[in-house]
Design a protein around this motif. Structure first.
Motif, PDB file in Angstrom:
ATOM      1  N   ALA A 148     -12.426   4.390  -3.801  1.00  0.00           N
ATOM      2  CA  ALA A 148     -11.922   3.032  -3.656  1.00  0.00           C
ATOM      3  C   ALA A 148     -12.447   2.170  -4.805  1.00  0.00           C
ATOM      4  O   ALA A 148     -13.642   2.187  -5.115  1.00  0.00           O
ATOM      5  CB  ALA A 148     -12.351   2.451  -2.312  1.00  0.00           C
ATOM      6  N   GLY A 149     -11.554   1.430  -5.458  1.00  0.00           N
ATOM      7  CA  GLY A 149     -11.925   0.588  -6.588  1.00  0.00           C
ATOM      8  C   GLY A 149     -11.618   1.205  -7.930  1.00  0.00           C
ATOM      9  O   GLY A 149     -11.552   0.496  -8.939  1.00  0.00           O
ATOM     10  N   CYS A 150     -11.434   2.517  -7.988  1.00  0.00           N
ATOM     11  CA  CYS A 150     -11.079   3.176  -9.249  1.00  0.00           C
ATOM     12  C   CYS A 150      -9.626   2.880  -9.597  1.00  0.00           C
ATOM     13  O   CYS A 150      -8.780   2.703  -8.715  1.00  0.00           O
ATOM     14  CB  CYS A 150     -11.284   4.687  -9.146  1.00  0.00           C
ATOM     15  N   ASP A 194      -9.294   2.224   0.467  1.00  0.00           N
ATOM     16  CA  ASP A 194      -9.599   3.030   1.641  1.00  0.00           C
ATOM     17  C   ASP A 194      -8.319   3.214   2.457  1.00  0.00           C
ATOM     18  O   ASP A 194      -7.714   2.229   2.905  1.00  0.00           O
ATOM     19  CB  ASP A 194     -10.655   2.328   2.489  1.00  0.00           C
ATOM     20  N   PRO A 195      -7.868   4.456   2.662  1.00  0.00           N
ATOM     21  CA  PRO A 195      -6.613   4.667   3.400  1.00  0.00           C
ATOM     22  C   PRO A 195      -6.674   4.202   4.846  1.00  0.00           C
ATOM     23  O   PRO A 195      -5.631   3.960   5.462  1.00  0.00           O
ATOM     24  CB  PRO A 195      -6.392   6.182   3.305  1.00  0.00           C
ATOM     25  N   VAL A 234       0.847  -1.187   0.000  1.00  0.00           N
ATOM     26  CA  VAL A 234       0.000   0.000   0.000  1.00  0.00           C
ATOM     27  C   VAL A 234       0.886   1.242   0.000  1.00  0.00           C
ATOM     28  O   VAL A 234       1.887   1.288   0.716  1.00  0.00           O
ATOM     29  CB  VAL A 234      -0.930   0.038   1.229  1.00  0.00           C
ATOM     30  N   THR A 235       0.529   2.205  -0.809  1.00  0.00           N
ATOM     31  CA  THR A 235       1.210   3.494  -0.818  1.00  0.00           C
ATOM     32  C   THR A 235       0.200   4.579  -0.482  1.00  0.00           C
ATOM     33  O   THR A 235      -0.872   4.649  -1.085  1.00  0.00           O
ATOM     34  CB  THR A 235       1.845   3.789  -2.191  1.00  0.00           C
ATOM     35  N   MET A 282      -6.013  12.537   1.523  1.00  0.00           N
ATOM     36  CA  MET A 282      -5.036  11.466   1.423  1.00  0.00           C
ATOM     37  C   MET A 282      -5.561  10.405   0.455  1.00  0.00           C
ATOM     38  O   MET A 282      -6.741  10.075   0.470  1.00  0.00           O
ATOM     39  CB  MET A 282      -4.785  10.832   2.791  1.00  0.00           C
ATOM     40  N   LEU A 283      -4.673   9.870  -0.377  1.00  0.00           N
ATOM     41  CA  LEU A 283      -5.021   8.791  -1.294  1.00  0.00           C
ATOM     42  C   LEU A 283      -4.217   7.552  -0.937  1.00  0.00           C
ATOM     43  O   LEU A 283      -3.043   7.649  -0.556  1.00  0.00           O
ATOM     44  CB  LEU A 283      -4.721   9.182  -2.739  1.00  0.00           C
ATOM     45  N   ALA A 284      -4.852   6.392  -1.055  1.00  0.00           N
ATOM     46  CA  ALA A 284      -4.169   5.124  -0.837  1.00  0.00           C
ATOM     47  C   ALA A 284      -4.272   4.276  -2.091  1.00  0.00           C
ATOM     48  O   ALA A 284      -5.350   4.176  -2.694  1.00  0.00           O
ATOM     49  CB  ALA A 284      -4.774   4.388   0.359  1.00  0.00           C
ATOM     50  N   VAL A 285      -3.165   3.666  -2.500  1.00  0.00           N
ATOM     51  CA  VAL A 285      -3.115   2.849  -3.716  1.00  0.00           C
ATOM     52  C   VAL A 285      -2.574   1.468  -3.376  1.00  0.00           C
ATOM     53  O   VAL A 285      -1.561   1.332  -2.668  1.00  0.00           O
ATOM     54  CB  VAL A 285      -2.223   3.513  -4.780  1.00  0.00           C
TER      55      VAL A 285
END
Length: 423
Positions: free
Chosen positions: A386-388, A54-55, A26-27, A44-47
């Motif tokens: 989330a999911g995009c 979801d961060p 996760v980043t 904040m974004l989580a990838v």
């Protein structure tokens, strides 16, 4: 050249150690201003696994990227680009400009193997129409046979291009055959050519209009319906307001140009390329999307060293007509897409719209940032939920205030991985 992927680092940003969450690394992208569709908000974004997550589930050991207060936007799309070579050089050129999604509405047939080059995590994604449908002597025949054979397709004759770079469709039966051929060639959509529909009879019988005519407008309804039966939608080349009306009545999905797109458009009468309020409403009723390509005229009228200065009166007339057309479409609620018809970056098209007074920086930016999702509606792109798909750009300025900030790309991320592009 092979891309070297760096999954956690973003150039010019600070990254700390990484970890795993949900089985995938996760980043977290922190301290960024993220596009919501209505503006920018600190977020904040989580990838993870190439998508946004979801961060809150990232975990303490997630990698962290400090965006330094920069602006995070969806990757750009180009809805009208003919040069989509399956080569690293071509890919680099688009990716450098932030373009990750492209529609190519006419090209020499690309093979299945060539198309496989696209949709990789290290290239831009493309939908291709393959060759367009026209009539003998119609556009783009002259472009390929008389011009491109000098520079690109040397030694090729007309027979090589027919059924390849373009298809003839003078009758419903010929149109059906062309559509079957295109489907067999793996076309993602269909390109049809309408040029000066009101003058079709006269132009068809006059050799001086070689390359300046297109399909019989009476065949357009059949073409659109037959394409739909084959699971294909239609984009149409349009030169005049009459062409636009024919296309809207036939159910064409996309106008690949908006009348008035080049500096010579009004040579045979301004009314031919001036849209009315009813034209704009007809487009909206038909659900047609439009790709103006209006910066083409600006390029044609630009000053060049060693050449006479452009006609200032002509520039004013062309740009006033473009502004009027775009304002009518905007007021009617038409859907516009960003496209260039050239190698030129999409920033130039967006800046032109603002320069001629057709759109504000905020309005032009919204169209730029919304285009990618409209080019690939079957995918979850252009969003940060989330999911995009985690495809995005980081900008060094707010383009809603100054449209030139669309050029200030500091980082490009596709499928959650940074795209390293040489300056």
């Amino acid at each position: 050249m092979r891309w070297l992927w760096v999954a956690l680092a973003v150039a010019g940003c600070t990254t700390t150690s990484g970890g795993k969450g949900g089985g995938e690394p996760v980043t977290l992208y922190e301290n960024g201003r993220v596009w919501t569709g209505d503006g920018f908000v600190p977020r904040m974004l989580a990838v993870s696994g190439g998508r946004f997550v979801d961060p809150r589930g990232a975990g303490r050991d997630a990698a962290r990227v400090d965006l330094g207060g920069r602006w995070v936007v969806p990757a750009y799309g180009n809805a009208h680009a003919h040069i989509t070579d399956p080569t690293p050089a071509a890919s680099t050129r688009y990716l450098k400009d932030g373009v990750l999604y492209v529609w190519n509405p006419n090209t020499v047939t690309l093979s299945v193997e060539a198309k496989a080059f696209f949709a990789r995590p290290d290239t831009y994604d493309v939908k291709i129409a393959q060759g367009g449908i026209t009539e003998p002597g119609g556009h783009p025949e002259r472009l390929y046979v008389d011009y491109l054979t000098r520079y690109v397709y040397k030694g090729r004759d007309r027979a090589w291009f027919v059924g390849n770079a373009f298809h003839y469709g003078s009758t419903p039966a010929e149109i059906d055959a062309a559509l079957d051929r295109l489907r067999g060639q793996g076309a993602d959509f269909v390109k049809a050519y309408l040029l000066h529909s009101k003058d079709w009879e006269r132009r068809r019988g006059d050799a001086s209009f070689y390359g300046q005519r297109g399909l019989d407008p009476r065949n357009m309804r059949h073409l659109v319906r037959a394409a739909r039966k084959r699971g294909l939608w239609v984009a149409a080349h349009l030169d005049t307001a009459a062409d636009l009306r024919v296309a809207a009545a036939a159910g064409v999905a996309v106008a690949a140009h908006v009348p008035g797109y080049h500096s010579r458009s009004g040579e045979e009468g301004e009314a031919k390329v001036t849209l009315t309020d009813e034209d704009a409403r007809a487009v909206v009723r038909a659900g047609m999307k439009l790709v103006p390509t209006y910066a083409l005229a600006a390029g044609e009228l630009a000053a060049e060293p060693g050449k006479p200065a452009p006609d200032s009166a002509l520039r004013r007339r062309v740009f006033e007509r473009q502004r009027g057309n775009m304002q009518r479409l905007k007021q009617a609620g038409a859907t516009l897409l960003m496209g260039t018809d050239t190698w030129g970056p999409i920033f130039e098209e967006a800046e032109h719209w603002v320069t001629i007074g057709a759109f504000t920086p905020d309005e032009a930016t919204r169209i730029v940032l919304g285009t990618g999702a409209l080019l690939f509606p079957e995918r979850r792109i252009g969003c940060f939920r989330a999911g995009c798909e985690a495809d995005f750009l980081v900008l060094g300025g707010d383009p809603t205030r100054d449209v030139k900030a669309l050029r200030l790309i500091t980082d490009r991320v596709k499928a959650g991985r940074r795209i390293p592009v040489a300056p």
